[in-house]
Each structure stands twice: as structure tokens, then as C-alpha cells.
Design a protein around this motif. Structure first.
Motif: not given
Length: 175
Positions: A54-55, A60-63, A68-69, A115-118
């Protein structure tokens, strides 16, 4: 942009899953989102262990168009890409249970940014349950042993990182 050579970063690869044994792997994020909206894919383990991923913040990833951290949360166990010199997995956690969770705890304790890769993603394909998850589900001894190892791990984190590691112990007790 991420300057992996000079900073402590763990790159989170958003995880999805399918319940189908055959899948035409999406070639782009747009194609993945379409499959997600049509119900051919799901966010990873949303139905059995949502707090594990979930975190990542899939909404947010969709767009997202840039990394992003995200912040550490209890039981977060994303798939990550890290530099070779990062902390290794704790060898106490073999089989089923807590290998990725303990690794992320250690990365967070060492102040890695998550950091999530978009534009990256992975898809988990269905498979038969492993021997170890079957033991976890059926054996109270296995679960008790895992809990003992978790307690030892928390104690070790406290020794290594002092009061900064208290947040992990507090989070564990609250759950």
C-alpha cells in the motif's frame, strides 16, 4: 536524475498480479493501466496483504511521470532495485515470512529514500503454494519461530541504530 552513485536510494518497482496462468504482458504503463481497469490485473496482494504494498501509493503511480518518495510503513515489503553495496537480506528469514520486510526495515534504518519508479512495473504470475508458506499456514511452531526471529531482529536493530530504531518496535507492537 536519481544519482544512485552518490545517494542512498531504493527504487520501488510497483507490483501487480494476475489470477490467470496465461497473460499477454503489457508493453507499456498505459497498457497495464487498461488491463488493471478491465480487471485482468490487480495491485499485488491487495486481497490478502494490502499493507505489504500500500505505501507504494498506486493511485499516485497511475499519473506519475517522475519518481516520487514514499515513507516506510509497518509490513511494507516492496520489490526494490538497490546498489550492490546496500545491506544484505537477513539470513534468519529464509523460507516464508519477513525477508523483504526486514530488508526494507534495514534500508529505512540506514536512511535510504524509497523512490517509486513511475514507468516500471512487475507482474506476479500465479503458482502453486510453496512448501514454506504451507508450513507457515499449518504450523504454529513455524509461526512461533518466525515471531522469535522478528523479536531478535528488532533487538539487533536497536543495538545497531539506537533510539532511531524504536519506531520499528513501536509499530510492531501496535499491529
Amino acid at each position: 536524475m536519481l544519482d544512485m552513485a552518490h545517494t542512498k536510494k531504493a527504487l520501488v518497482v510497483p507490483a501487480f498480479e494476475t489470477l490467470r496462468y496465461r497473460l499477454s504482458f503489457p508493453k507499456s504503463k498505459a497498457e497495464l493501466l487498461s488491463m488493471l481497469d478491465m480487471g485482468a490485473l490487480y495491485t499485488f496482494r491487495y486481497h490478502v496483504w494490502p499493507k505489504g504494498h500500500a505505501p507504494t501509493n498506486y493511485a499516485k503511480w497511475r499519473t506519475a511521470t517522475t519518481p516520487y518518495k514514499v515513507e516506510w510503513e509497518p509490513d511494507f515489503e516492496p520489490y526494490v532495485v538497490v546498489r550492490r553495496d546496500c545491506p544484505e537480506y537477513d539470513q534468519r528469514f529464509v523460507g516464508f515470512g519477513w525477508n523483504k520486510v526486514s530488508h526494507i526495515l534495514e534500508l529505512d534504518a540506514q536512511e535510504y529514500d524509497l523512490m517509486v519508479l513511475p514507468n516500471a512495473f512487475m507482474i506476479h504470475m500465479p503458482h502453486a503454494p510453496s512448501f514454506d508458506i504451507s508450513k507457515f499456514r499449518s504450523s504454529s511452531s513455524y509461526r512461533n519461530c518466525l515471531n522469535t526471529l522478528k523479536d531478535e531482529f528488532h533487538q539487533d536493530l536497536s543495538r545497531k541504530y539506537g533510539s532511531a530504531a524504536l519506531k520499528y518496535l513501536t509499530a510492531q507492537r501496535v499491529i
